[in-house]
Design a protein around this motif. Structure first.
Motif, short mmCIF file in Angstrom:
data_model
loop_
_atom_site.label_atom_id
_atom_site.label_comp_id
_atom_site.label_asym_id
_atom_site.label_seq_id
_atom_site.Cartn_x
_atom_site.Cartn_y
_atom_site.Cartn_z
N ALA A 117 -10.50 0.97 4.82
CA ALA A 117 -9.17 1.55 5.03
C ALA A 117 -9.24 3.08 5.07
N ALA A 118 -9.97 3.66 4.13
CA ALA A 118 -10.06 5.13 4.06
C ALA A 118 -10.77 5.69 5.29
N ASP A 119 -11.82 5.01 5.75
CA ASP A 119 -12.53 5.47 6.94
C ASP A 119 -11.63 5.45 8.17
N ARG A 120 -10.78 4.43 8.28
CA ARG A 120 -9.87 4.36 9.43
C ARG A 120 -8.86 5.49 9.41
N VAL A 121 -8.32 5.76 8.25
CA VAL A 121 -7.35 6.85 8.15
C VAL A 121 -8.02 8.17 8.51
N ARG A 122 -9.25 8.36 8.09
CA ARG A 122 -9.98 9.60 8.34
C ARG A 122 -10.13 9.88 9.84
N VAL A 123 -10.21 8.82 10.64
CA VAL A 123 -10.35 9.02 12.09
C VAL A 123 -9.01 8.86 12.82
N GLY A 124 -7.90 8.88 12.07
CA GLY A 124 -6.58 8.89 12.69
C GLY A 124 -5.94 7.54 12.88
N ASN A 125 -6.53 6.49 12.34
CA ASN A 125 -5.98 5.15 12.49
C ASN A 125 -5.22 4.78 11.21
N TRP A 126 -3.96 5.16 11.15
CA TRP A 126 -3.16 4.94 9.94
C TRP A 126 -2.55 3.54 9.89
N SER A 127 -1.94 3.12 10.96
CA SER A 127 -1.13 1.90 10.90
C SER A 127 -1.67 0.73 11.72
N GLU A 128 -2.62 0.99 12.63
CA GLU A 128 -3.11 -0.09 13.47
C GLU A 128 -4.11 -0.96 12.70
N SER A 129 -4.21 -2.20 13.12
CA SER A 129 -5.22 -3.14 12.61
C SER A 129 -5.21 -3.30 11.10
N LYS A 130 -4.01 -3.48 10.54
CA LYS A 130 -3.93 -3.70 9.09
C LYS A 130 -4.17 -5.16 8.70
N ALA A 131 -4.13 -6.04 9.67
CA ALA A 131 -4.22 -7.47 9.36
C ALA A 131 -5.51 -7.82 8.63
N ASP A 132 -6.59 -7.13 8.94
CA ASP A 132 -7.86 -7.46 8.29
C ASP A 132 -8.09 -6.64 7.02
N LEU A 133 -7.04 -5.95 6.55
CA LEU A 133 -7.16 -5.17 5.32
C LEU A 133 -6.40 -5.81 4.15
N ILE A 134 -6.12 -7.09 4.28
CA ILE A 134 -5.46 -7.80 3.19
C ILE A 134 -6.49 -8.11 2.11
N GLY A 135 -6.23 -7.63 0.91
CA GLY A 135 -7.19 -7.81 -0.18
C GLY A 135 -6.79 -8.92 -1.13
N PHE A 136 -7.36 -8.86 -2.34
CA PHE A 136 -6.99 -9.85 -3.35
C PHE A 136 -6.83 -9.15 -4.70
N GLU A 137 -6.02 -9.77 -5.57
CA GLU A 137 -5.76 -9.21 -6.89
C GLU A 137 -6.75 -9.78 -7.91
N LEU A 138 -6.99 -8.99 -8.95
CA LEU A 138 -7.91 -9.43 -10.00
C LEU A 138 -7.24 -10.37 -11.00
N SER A 139 -5.97 -10.18 -11.21
CA SER A 139 -5.24 -11.00 -12.16
C SER A 139 -5.37 -12.48 -11.80
N GLY A 140 -5.77 -13.28 -12.77
CA GLY A 140 -5.91 -14.71 -12.55
C GLY A 140 -7.27 -15.14 -12.02
N ARG A 141 -8.09 -14.18 -11.62
CA ARG A 141 -9.43 -14.50 -11.13
C ARG A 141 -10.40 -14.69 -12.30
N THR A 142 -11.52 -15.31 -12.00
CA THR A 142 -12.55 -15.53 -13.02
C THR A 142 -13.73 -14.59 -12.78
N ILE A 143 -14.07 -13.81 -13.79
CA ILE A 143 -15.23 -12.94 -13.70
C ILE A 143 -16.36 -13.53 -14.53
#
Length: 329
Positions: A117-143
């Motif tokens: 995400a940070a690399d994309r913003v650095r090259v001017g891509n702020w809002s495009e192609s966000k669909a593949d930037l969906i992450g996951f939360e740590l809460s409820g996960r097993t470490i």
């Protein structure tokens, strides 16, 4: 005057203190010296990354202590030091919190796709192609924590704050140890199979080299993230790259690599896969223990060990005390 050799940068306050009472040679910086060029005069060493082999130790007739600025001793020939009656010490606990926090820096970077995400913003891509930037939360996960010493326990404490379930595996840990940290003590195979995130905090020994290879990676969930801030060599990097490129696991983040002593310009050269082809792998250059606080504590502890030994006393955190005691008999 006492002569001290310091292999790599330490906290400036500690360096100033050492220089006030000793002749100091630095193995880094603009005026760095090669250790072997001064080895005959050195009384004590504060050591970080440099290798102290048998040849180096045997070329040091005045040497009384090698004080590791950290906990690992893979870069010191312990047998050679013991034979020469040279103490080898470590600084247990000095960087435990720093390393544990870096685990979560890497984990959150992977979970939230921060680098991409940070690399994309650095090259001017702020809002495009966000669909593949969906992450996951740590809460409820097993470490899953492999190695439940000081760092492993600190990782568990932080994970608890995130609301994670905690599995731990360590051959010398007890159920009471794990329970006190809110963890379930399990066998390694159970951990590999059940954890969403696996973080490694084991020593590098003949029996632990490549302890995570194709078999172990194959047991992990295809959504799993693997983290290593401990020692390069614990993970079979060829098997890891294959697992990442084939989608066998979701991601990995490493602060340590086998190639650290070979060629860091191309750290994955032996896998024959360019780093650019493994976007789900995050690498940092062995910095997990590098915080101001950890440097101050490790520097303080290692300098205290040197002063104690040069004053004729035993150190507080020796690695080879048994061997030296046998020689004294």
């Amino acid at each position: 005057m006492t002569t001290i050799y310091i292999s790599d940068p330490i906290h400036p306050d500690i360096l100033t203190d050492i220089q006030a009472g000793a002749d100091v040679h630095l193995g880094y910086g603009p005026n760095k010296v090669d250790y072997l060029s001064v080895s005959e005069t050195v009384d004590g060493v504060i050591l970080r990354a440099e290798n102290f082999t048998r040849e180096v130790i045997e070329a040091s007739p005045r040497l009384k202590i090698i004080a590791r600025h950290g906990v690992g001793t893979n870069n010191v020939d312990i047998d050679a030091a013991t034979e020469r009656r040279v103490w080898v010490t470590t600084t247990p606990g000095a960087n435990s919190n720093a390393v544990a926090e870096h685990v979560f820096a890497l984990l959150l970077t992977e979970a939230r796709k921060v680098c991409t995400a940070a690399d994309r913003v650095r090259v001017g891509n702020w809002s495009e192609s966000k669909a593949d930037l969906i992450g996951f939360e740590l809460s409820g996960r097993t470490i899953g924590i492999i190695g439940f010493g000081a760092i492993g326990k600190r990782v568990a404490a932080i994970a608890k704050g995130f609301g994670m379930r905690i599995l731990a595996s360590d051959p010398v840990a007890t159920s009471a140890d794990a329970s006190a940290s809110g963890a379930d003590l399990v066998e390694l195979d159970t951990l590999y199979d059940g954890a969403d995130i696996i973080t490694v905090h084991a020593p590098l020994l003949p029996g632990t080299r490549h302890m995570i290879g194709a078999r172990e990676l194959g047991m992990m969930k295809n959504t799993a993230v693997l983290i290593n801030t401990s020692r390069g060599g614990l993970i079979d990097e060829d098997a890891l790259v294959a697992a990442l490129t084939e989608g066998q696991i979701a991601g990995a983040a490493l602060d340590v690599l086998e190639a650290e002593s070979i060629d860091m310009k191309d750290p994955l050269a032996h896998t024959r896969v360019p780093l650019s082809k493994v976007p789900n792998l995050i690498l940092t250059p062995h910095i997990a223990g590098q915080t101001q606080e950890a440097f101050l504590e490790a520097g303080t502890k290692s300098w205290l060990e040197v002063k104690a030994v040069l004053a004729g006393n035993a150190p507080s955190f020796p690695v080879n005390s048994d061997g030296l005691q046998k020689l004294a008999v």
